[in-house]
Design a protein around this motif. Structure first.
Motif, PDB file in Angstrom:
ATOM      1  N   SER A  23       0.845  -1.181   0.000  1.00  0.00           N
ATOM      2  CA  SER A  23       0.000   0.000   0.000  1.00  0.00           C
ATOM      3  C   SER A  23       0.883   1.233   0.000  1.00  0.00           C
ATOM      4  CB  SER A  23      -0.899  -0.002   1.224  1.00  0.00           C
ATOM      5  OG  SER A  23      -0.145  -0.002   2.396  1.00  0.00           O
ATOM      6  N   GLN A  24       0.307   2.371  -0.392  1.00  0.00           N
ATOM      7  CA  GLN A  24       1.094   3.577  -0.529  1.00  0.00           C
ATOM      8  C   GLN A  24       1.356   4.193   0.824  1.00  0.00           C
ATOM      9  OE1 GLN A  24      -1.596   5.452  -3.252  1.00  0.00           O
ATOM     10  NE2 GLN A  24      -0.337   5.003  -5.012  1.00  0.00           N
ATOM     11  N   GLN A  25       2.468   4.882   0.939  1.00  0.00           N
ATOM     12  CA  GLN A  25       2.806   5.552   2.173  1.00  0.00           C
ATOM     13  C   GLN A  25       1.899   6.748   2.388  1.00  0.00           C
ATOM     14  OE1 GLN A  25       4.101   5.728   4.945  1.00  0.00           O
ATOM     15  NE2 GLN A  25       5.550   7.372   5.290  1.00  0.00           N
ATOM     16  N   GLY A  26       1.686   7.519   1.320  1.00  0.00           N
ATOM     17  CA  GLY A  26       0.852   8.705   1.439  1.00  0.00           C
ATOM     18  C   GLY A  26      -0.482   8.492   0.747  1.00  0.00           C
ATOM     19  N   GLU A  27      -1.529   8.963   1.382  1.00  0.00           N
ATOM     20  CA  GLU A  27      -2.851   8.875   0.779  1.00  0.00           C
ATOM     21  C   GLU A  27      -3.481  10.246   0.819  1.00  0.00           C
ATOM     22  OE1 GLU A  27      -2.859   4.763  -0.144  1.00  0.00           O
ATOM     23  OE2 GLU A  27      -4.211   6.389  -0.703  1.00  0.00           O
ATOM     24  N   GLU A  28      -3.892  10.748  -0.368  1.00  0.00           N
ATOM     25  CA  GLU A  28      -4.516  12.061  -0.418  1.00  0.00           C
ATOM     26  C   GLU A  28      -6.025  11.957  -0.260  1.00  0.00           C
ATOM     27  OE1 GLU A  28      -2.167  11.077  -2.379  1.00  0.00           O
ATOM     28  OE2 GLU A  28      -0.748  12.660  -2.877  1.00  0.00           O
ATOM     29  N   ASP A  29      -6.576  13.028   0.249  1.00  0.00           N
ATOM     30  CA  ASP A  29      -8.014  13.113   0.440  1.00  0.00           C
ATOM     31  C   ASP A  29      -8.432  14.568   0.217  1.00  0.00           C
ATOM     32  OD1 ASP A  29      -9.990  13.624   3.267  1.00  0.00           O
ATOM     33  OD2 ASP A  29     -10.691  12.551   1.496  1.00  0.00           O
ATOM     34  N   PRO A  30      -9.444  14.853  -0.587  1.00  0.00           N
ATOM     35  CA  PRO A  30     -10.246  13.885  -1.348  1.00  0.00           C
ATOM     36  C   PRO A  30      -9.511  13.435  -2.608  1.00  0.00           C
ATOM     37  CG  PRO A  30     -10.953  16.101  -1.866  1.00  0.00           C
ATOM     38  CD  PRO A  30      -9.886  16.235  -0.808  1.00  0.00           C
ATOM     39  N   GLN A  31     -10.067  12.459  -3.289  1.00  0.00           N
ATOM     40  CA  GLN A  31      -9.483  12.014  -4.554  1.00  0.00           C
ATOM     41  C   GLN A  31      -9.747  13.023  -5.652  1.00  0.00           C
ATOM     42  OE1 GLN A  31     -10.839   8.056  -5.421  1.00  0.00           O
ATOM     43  NE2 GLN A  31      -9.314   7.123  -4.080  1.00  0.00           N
ATOM     44  N   ALA A  32     -10.874  13.718  -5.549  1.00  0.00           N
ATOM     45  CA  ALA A  32     -11.220  14.733  -6.540  1.00  0.00           C
ATOM     46  C   ALA A  32     -11.917  15.884  -5.833  1.00  0.00           C
ATOM     47  CB  ALA A  32     -12.112  14.146  -7.628  1.00  0.00           C
ATOM     48  N   LEU A  33     -11.679  17.101  -6.356  1.00  0.00           N
ATOM     49  CA  LEU A  33     -12.233  18.303  -5.744  1.00  0.00           C
ATOM     50  C   LEU A  33     -12.559  19.292  -6.857  1.00  0.00           C
ATOM     51  CD1 LEU A  33     -12.784  19.944  -3.146  1.00  0.00           C
ATOM     52  CD2 LEU A  33     -10.379  20.664  -3.200  1.00  0.00           C
ATOM     53  N   SER A  34     -13.764  19.829  -6.823  1.00  0.00           N
ATOM     54  CA  SER A  34     -14.182  20.799  -7.825  1.00  0.00           C
ATOM     55  C   SER A  34     -14.657  22.056  -7.119  1.00  0.00           C
ATOM     56  CB  SER A  34     -15.311  20.218  -8.693  1.00  0.00           C
ATOM     57  OG  SER A  34     -15.705  21.149  -9.682  1.00  0.00           O
ATOM     58  N   ILE A  35     -14.078  23.190  -7.463  1.00  0.00           N
ATOM     59  CA  ILE A  35     -14.420  24.444  -6.812  1.00  0.00           C
ATOM     60  C   ILE A  35     -14.538  25.553  -7.852  1.00  0.00           C
ATOM     61  CG2 ILE A  35     -13.326  23.839  -4.626  1.00  0.00           C
ATOM     62  CD1 ILE A  35     -10.921  25.522  -5.454  1.00  0.00           C
ATOM     63  N   GLN A  36     -15.044  26.690  -7.420  1.00  0.00           N
ATOM     64  CA  GLN A  36     -15.135  27.861  -8.282  1.00  0.00           C
ATOM     65  C   GLN A  36     -13.880  28.720  -8.114  1.00  0.00           C
ATOM     66  OE1 GLN A  36     -18.307  26.737 -10.170  1.00  0.00           O
ATOM     67  NE2 GLN A  36     -17.644  28.840 -10.539  1.00  0.00           N
ATOM     68  N   GLU A  37     -13.542  29.391  -9.165  1.00  0.00           N
ATOM     69  CA  GLU A  37     -12.405  30.306  -9.118  1.00  0.00           C
ATOM     70  C   GLU A  37     -12.609  31.295  -7.967  1.00  0.00           C
ATOM     71  OE1 GLU A  37     -11.784  32.377 -12.833  1.00  0.00           O
ATOM     72  OE2 GLU A  37      -9.662  31.872 -12.775  1.00  0.00           O
ATOM     73  N   GLY A  38     -11.546  31.555  -7.251  1.00  0.00           N
ATOM     74  CA  GLY A  38     -11.618  32.472  -6.122  1.00  0.00           C
ATOM     75  C   GLY A  38     -11.780  31.778  -4.789  1.00  0.00           C
ATOM     76  N   GLU A  39     -12.307  30.571  -4.805  1.00  0.00           N
ATOM     77  CA  GLU A  39     -12.454  29.811  -3.557  1.00  0.00           C
ATOM     78  C   GLU A  39     -11.116  29.217  -3.151  1.00  0.00           C
ATOM     79  OE1 GLU A  39     -17.096  28.319  -3.962  1.00  0.00           O
ATOM     80  OE2 GLU A  39     -15.472  26.946  -4.465  1.00  0.00           O
ATOM     81  N   ASN A  40     -11.060  28.780  -1.894  1.00  0.00           N
ATOM     82  CA  ASN A  40      -9.877  28.092  -1.394  1.00  0.00           C
ATOM     83  C   ASN A  40     -10.022  26.590  -1.606  1.00  0.00           C
ATOM     84  OD1 ASN A  40      -8.997  30.579  -0.518  1.00  0.00           O
ATOM     85  ND2 ASN A  40      -9.586  30.236   1.616  1.00  0.00           N
ATOM     86  N   ALA A  41      -8.912  25.932  -1.831  1.00  0.00           N
ATOM     87  CA  ALA A  41      -8.896  24.475  -2.006  1.00  0.00           C
ATOM     88  C   ALA A  41      -8.002  23.866  -0.945  1.00  0.00           C
ATOM     89  CB  ALA A  41      -8.383  24.099  -3.390  1.00  0.00           C
TER      90      ALA A  41
END
Lengths: 111, 115
Positions: A1-19
């Motif tokens: 298994s991988q050492q690092g796991e990102e969350d979320p797998q996908a993210l959709s936002i509007q321009e100007g917002e924070n991610a």
């Protein structure tokens, strides 16, 4: 298994917002790095945070590291359409001599 | 700074054929890494060199894979014979200090398709 796991797998936002993207890992690390990958391109290094650091800034990027929780977060403020890419965390572990990448978060910033 | 240069950008070959991927690291960098990226397995480290010497090849999947670094400015990754499951994007990366906290500089990869 991988050492690092990102969350979320996908993210959709509007321009100007924070991610905000999170990364969890399993074993003790020397440092943790974040990379960006645009479609069809190689990875580009964004920021490196060492195990004795808690927070680091670079332009619109803010990275935190919590070694007690074995987790890190990448915050992109005031996002732009050009930030659309996949973002990966990578850990340089104390046990091994390898830089291991997580599965990545696909970020889409809508104009 | 020309960056890490990989060739070819795309390679389509038939099963059983030999494939050679090439990499020119950034001048002055003494560590070089080969990674493979697939949707299923993500980014996997295949092998890395320090000062032209292979340090860790535990990620090389099979004896069909071999890598060389004859000098500080050139490395090859060879697959012989190739199989459809080898289809992936292969990245080369270099670093000035190996894994001692230095960022990796990636090339744009070689997309390999084995039919």
């Amino acid at each position: 298994s991988q050492q690092g796991e990102e969350d979320p797998q996908a993210l959709s936002i509007q321009e100007g917002e924070n991610a905000t993207m999170n990364c969890s890992y399993k074993t003790s690390i020397n440092n943790l790095q974040w990379y960006r990958q645009n479609s069809g391109r190689g990875l580009v290094h964004l920021i490196l945070i060492r195990s004795n650091e808690r927070e680091k800034h670079s332009g619109r990027l803010r990275v935190t590291l919590d070694t007690s929780k074995k987790s890190s977060s990448l915050l992109i403020t005031a996002s732009r359409a050009a930030d659309t890419a996949s973002y990966f965390c990578a850990t340089d572990t104390k046990a091994g001599n390898m830089l291991t990448f997580g599965g990545g978060t696909r970020l889409m910033v809508k104009p | 700074d020309a960056g890490v240069i990989q060739s070819p950008r795309h390679e389509v070959t038939e099963m059983g054929q030999e494939v050679t991927l090439r990499c020119k690291p950034i001048s002055g960098h003494n560590s070089l890494f080969w990674y493979r990226q697939t949707m299923m397995r993500g980014l996997e480290l295949l092998i890395y060199f320090n000062n032209n010497v292979p340090i860790d090849d535990s990620g090389m999947p099979e004896d069909r894979f071999s890598a060389k670094m004859p000098n500080a400015s050139f490395s090859t990754l060879k697959i012989q014979p190739s199989e459809p499951r080898d289809s992936a994007v292969y990245f080369c990366a270099s670093s000035p200090q190996g894994l001692g906290g230095s960022p990796l500089h990636f090339g744009n990869g070689t997309r390999l398709t084995v039919t």
